[in-house]
Design an enzyme around this catalytic site. Sequence first.
Site, PDB file in Angstrom:
ATOM      1  N   LYS A  88       0.855  -1.186   0.000  1.00 43.75           N
ATOM      2  CA  LYS A  88       0.000   0.000   0.000  1.00 43.75           C
ATOM      3  C   LYS A  88       0.892   1.237   0.000  1.00 43.75           C
ATOM      4  CE  LYS A  88      -3.902   1.864   2.743  1.00 43.75           C
ATOM      5  NZ  LYS A  88      -4.751   1.633   3.940  1.00 43.75           N
TER       6      LYS A  88
ATOM      7  N   SER B  86      -9.819   1.666   2.875  1.00 48.53           N
ATOM      8  CA  SER B  86      -8.935   2.448   2.044  1.00 48.53           C
ATOM      9  C   SER B  86      -7.927   1.623   1.229  1.00 48.53           C
ATOM     10  CB  SER B  86      -8.162   3.450   2.915  1.00 48.53           C
ATOM     11  OG  SER B  86      -7.294   2.779   3.810  1.00 48.53           O
TER      12      SER B  86
ATOM     13  N   SER C 157     -10.027  -0.783   6.985  1.00 46.21           N
ATOM     14  CA  SER C 157      -9.378  -0.553   5.687  1.00 46.21           C
ATOM     15  C   SER C 157      -8.676  -1.769   5.087  1.00 46.21           C
ATOM     16  CB  SER C 157      -8.361   0.587   5.796  1.00 46.21           C
ATOM     17  OG  SER C 157      -9.017   1.821   5.745  1.00 46.21           O
TER      18      SER C 157
END
Lengths: 93, 497
Positions: free
Chosen positions: B80, B155, B179
């Site tokens: 990420k 997210s 997330s």
Amino acid sequence: MSDFNIHYVAKLARIELSQDEESKLGVQLGNILGYIAKLKEVDVTGVEPTAHAFPLVNVTRPDEATGSLPHDEALANAPAKAGGLFVMPKIVE
Amino acid sequence: MLHRLTISELTARLARRECSAQSALRACFDHLTQVDGQVRAFMSYDVTDAYAQAEAADAELTAGVTHAQKPLLGVPIALKDLLAHRGQPLNCSSKILGNYRSPYDATVVEKLKAAGAIVFGRLNMDEFAMGSSTETSAFQTTLNPWDLTRIPGGSSGGCAASVAANMAYASIGSDTGGSIRQPAALCGVVGVKPTYGLVSRYGLTAFASSLDQIGPFAKDVHDAALLTQVIAGHDRRDSTSIPQPVPDYVAALAKNTGPQPLKGLKLGLAKEYMIGGLDPEVDAAMQAAVKQYQALGAEVVEVSLPHSDYAAATYYIIAPAEASANLARFDGVRYGARVDGKDPAELNSKTRGAGFGAEVKRRIILGTYVLSSGYYDAYYIRAQKVRTLIRQDFLKAFETVDAILTPTTPTAAFKVGEKSDDPLQMYLSDIFTISCNLAGICGISVPCGFTKPTETTPRLPLGLQLLGKPFGEETMFRLAHAYEQSTGWHHERSPLG
């Protein structure tokens, strides 16, 4: 939330907003504040606040010098630099 | 076809020298080149650096290094865009970081490399991890590999989509209010939020420090347990990391034997989560999962989490409050993009006004307000007290059950644009995942079926969430693994996989 002044709070947060942003964010934040106001329903008498789920206290390391990021690497991402320093507008005249 | 393998399948082939690390990486890149134009999971990737790592892995494999010594030797894993990887870009999918490149490796990146992984790629996310759809990314919206008109969740949407579309064998993300688990559920992969303090956050861009935790996305529970094992452990560079040894999660899975592997374990269903308005297909998948667990020998009982209804409101005070403090570092002084001003305050304000997107501005302003003089007690301290009550609810429930079973999300993946103009509705899409972070416990999402396809919508994956005791990962993985192995949902691959 009649006392929520978006212009004032944005200034505290150091975020410049356009007029459009102020009015749009103001309405949205008003709705969110309306929603979170439901916490007033909860009886919290005598309840201790939780800052961390597993609080560790006095986390220290031995007071010994260790290596750190070399000077040029620490400055590598600087938007403005000179003489091995970050450059900023003048703070005092 | 190599890109479709799980980590355990790939490492078995690497160990037998039936394929090389370079060919495993090439399979990812070839597939990525074909499908990521549609999915848009990656922000960037460094082909040269990745192949150099793969070549080094092949040299080690040839020299006789085993996967017992380096469990991820030769396995490509993506990150990420908020984890520091030395020399690589780090943007948190925000404009404010400009051309930032990380001067050091995050502890999880060090650990992945030490375990032999090929660490590559920057995966798209909601800006600074604030969002549930990747739509707040300043650069691109990632699309769901099961239906390109829908969001992948957020997210960590890029993390989930990259694994669901077999562009990476696994990925590492972060979970502040769901997330990892929410996008894992919406993309049909496994996602883990470890217990607060289990994984070092050194090198993770902080969002809400009392809630953030790093965890893996994987194609099955075995891989997820292995990855958690690799990245967990005490780190002196993160003062919230817990100084205790990491159990062997993979070995724990071997305790599941016989037709009733879960005999003696107890699962709780929270009556407060059986809310009206739950999607009928989600409800049906949950009921089927309960039956499955009973067939596996687990006892399923009702538990109560009385303060559940206040979790979202508590979260949307605490998380923005902490974010407003953490994101103060993005001031245009030491790194990132800068907009000049006549004095430092104007420089800060203009930089932040131009560099942050709408959702980040909303949360910083909300956080600044709830921490401001005159409102601090009414909002922030009150929220911290309600947080205590929410945590106590879970600890009390865990006196009678080993884990709590919930849907991961109230619905399957929603359409791009469906909630992006209504922040409050977007916030409420996380209702089942938020409490886990407030309580500091562990959680996992595992695929548990699909919606029925219609003429206009293909089938969409659904996820089941298990919430485990603090540091109860071993039991949580066992429960997830037994269910997965008995249902086979993890063998389903997205059309773009």
